[in-house]
Design a protein around this motif. Structure first.
Motif, short mmCIF file in Angstrom:
data_model
loop_
_atom_site.label_atom_id
_atom_site.label_comp_id
_atom_site.label_asym_id
_atom_site.label_seq_id
_atom_site.Cartn_x
_atom_site.Cartn_y
_atom_site.Cartn_z
N UNK A 79 0.82 -1.22 0.00
CA UNK A 79 0.00 0.00 0.00
C UNK A 79 0.85 1.26 0.00
N UNK A 80 2.01 1.23 0.67
CA UNK A 80 2.90 2.39 0.62
C UNK A 80 3.33 2.67 -0.82
N UNK A 118 1.77 1.65 -3.54
CA UNK A 118 0.60 2.03 -4.34
C UNK A 118 0.27 3.50 -4.13
N UNK A 119 0.39 3.98 -2.88
CA UNK A 119 0.04 5.38 -2.59
C UNK A 119 1.04 6.35 -3.22
N UNK A 120 2.32 5.92 -3.30
CA UNK A 120 3.32 6.72 -4.02
C UNK A 120 2.92 6.83 -5.49
N UNK A 121 2.54 5.69 -6.05
CA UNK A 121 2.15 5.66 -7.47
C UNK A 121 0.88 6.47 -7.69
N UNK A 122 -0.04 6.42 -6.73
CA UNK A 122 -1.28 7.20 -6.84
C UNK A 122 -0.95 8.70 -6.85
N UNK A 123 0.01 9.10 -6.00
CA UNK A 123 0.44 10.49 -5.95
C UNK A 123 0.96 10.94 -7.32
N UNK A 164 0.35 9.61 -10.17
CA UNK A 164 -0.77 9.56 -11.11
C UNK A 164 -1.62 10.84 -11.01
N UNK A 165 -1.88 11.28 -9.78
CA UNK A 165 -2.70 12.49 -9.58
C UNK A 165 -1.98 13.73 -10.10
N UNK A 166 -0.67 13.79 -9.87
CA UNK A 166 0.12 14.93 -10.36
C UNK A 166 0.09 14.97 -11.89
N UNK A 218 -2.11 13.65 -13.85
CA UNK A 218 -3.46 13.92 -14.31
C UNK A 218 -3.77 15.42 -14.28
N UNK A 219 -3.28 16.08 -13.22
CA UNK A 219 -3.50 17.53 -13.13
C UNK A 219 -2.75 18.26 -14.23
N UNK A 278 -1.96 17.12 -17.18
CA UNK A 278 -2.65 16.90 -18.45
C UNK A 278 -3.96 17.66 -18.52
N UNK A 310 -5.33 21.53 -14.52
CA UNK A 310 -5.90 22.07 -13.28
C UNK A 310 -4.83 22.60 -12.34
N UNK A 326 -1.87 2.76 6.53
CA UNK A 326 -0.95 3.57 5.73
C UNK A 326 -1.55 4.95 5.56
N UNK A 329 -1.14 8.94 3.82
CA UNK A 329 -0.44 9.66 2.76
C UNK A 329 -1.14 10.97 2.50
N UNK A 342 -1.85 13.73 -0.16
CA UNK A 342 -1.82 13.78 -1.61
C UNK A 342 -2.13 15.19 -2.12
N UNK A 343 -1.38 15.63 -3.15
CA UNK A 343 -1.58 16.98 -3.68
C UNK A 343 -2.78 17.04 -4.62
N UNK A 344 -3.97 16.85 -4.07
CA UNK A 344 -5.19 16.83 -4.88
C UNK A 344 -6.36 17.09 -3.96
N UNK A 381 -10.86 14.32 -6.19
CA UNK A 381 -9.97 13.72 -7.19
C UNK A 381 -9.43 12.37 -6.72
N UNK A 413 -2.66 2.33 -13.98
CA UNK A 413 -1.36 3.01 -13.90
C UNK A 413 -0.78 3.02 -12.48
N UNK A 414 -1.64 3.02 -11.44
CA UNK A 414 -1.05 3.14 -10.11
C UNK A 414 -1.23 1.92 -9.22
N UNK A 415 -2.06 0.99 -9.61
CA UNK A 415 -2.31 -0.15 -8.72
C UNK A 415 -1.31 -1.29 -8.88
N UNK A 419 -5.46 4.65 4.89
CA UNK A 419 -5.92 3.34 4.42
C UNK A 419 -5.73 2.31 5.52
#
Lengths: 91, 142
Positions: A71-72, A74-79, A81-83, A85-86, A88, A91, B8, B10, B12-14, B18, B31-33, B110
């Motif tokens: 999960x650590x 995955x959350x890095x990857x989510x971060x 991904x969100x950056x 996405x913004x 692109x 926003x 966990x 975190x 997040x900058x959103x 989002x 892409x992130x999972x 989480x």
């Protein structure tokens, strides 16, 4: 508490000794560990002794280590991904 | 109730919206999972309470299938879903994702819980005992 059980079984009062907790509070804590399947309690007369369920404990550690890392990461990857996405989405 | 738990956190900058939406976006999730050595990742989901999802991670010589069911979908503050992984004997576990706004960021917490197998019936009985006990107290005090 679990650490001290690694060397063998201990009675509830032996387990409670180093803590500034009531015997009742310690017993409650042990019950939680029992429910989690990590500790087994044996009753001999008036003495309750606790033993680490080593196999279950090792499995629990493996599972928790695996998912903490999973999960650590995955959350890095989510971060990221969100950056992305913004960027692109503008926003 | 206590099985084994992983928590966990975190920032997040959103916005929390989002972040929440990212959990329900099958295409984006690919892409992130998926962890490092995974060569392909497939995600399908039915985004409603009671709906199911399926995440298939394929690497060299390994395939891990994760499935689950959405239990709570409260946009933008909370998601809850079961998580069953082929890597861990198909045992049902529970994931809760809580989101809270912190200035310009979203804090995600989480919690992943695994309940002990052999004790579950006992535990359930004990849980019911507690509920009935509390109910009893209510009835008496009410």
């Amino acid at each position: 508490m679990l650490d001290r059980l690694r060397d063998g079984s201990l009675t509830v009062s032996q387990l409670a000794a180093p803590y500034a907790m009531s015997l009742n509070a310690v017993s409650k804590h042990i019950k939680t560990l029992e429910r989690a399947g990590l500790v087994r309690r044996e009753i001999r007369g008036r003495e309750h002794s606790c033993r680490l369920h080593a196999e279950r404990f090792a499995d629990a550690m493996k599972w928790m280590t695996f998912y903490t890392e999973f999960w650590n990461d995955r959350m890095e990857a989510l971060e990221e991904h969100l950056i992305e996405k913004r960027k692109r989405g503008g926003r | 109730m206590s099985g084994q738990t992983v928590v966990v956190r975190k920032r997040l900058p959103a916005t929390c919206e989002e972040v929440f939406d990212a959990w329900l976006d099958a295409e984006g999730m690919r892409r992130w999972m998926c962890p490092g050595p995974v060569t392909s990742c497939e995600v399908t989901m039915e985004t409603r309470v009671g709906g199911r999802f399926r995440i298939v991670m394929t690497g060299v010589g390994v395939e891990v299938v994760n499935t689950g069911e959405f239990r709570v979908l409260n946009r933008p503050s909370k998601l809850m879903f079961t998580w069953v992984s082929s890597r861990w004997n198909e045992q049902e576990t529970l994931v809760t994702v809580e989101l809270q706004r912190h200035e310009e960021e979203c804090e995600l917490v989480l919690t992943h819980e695994r309940f002990p197998r052999e004790h579950s019936t006992e535990q359930l009985a004990e849980g019911w005992g507690e509920i009935l006990e509390k109910l009893g107290v209510h009835l008496v005090s009410g």
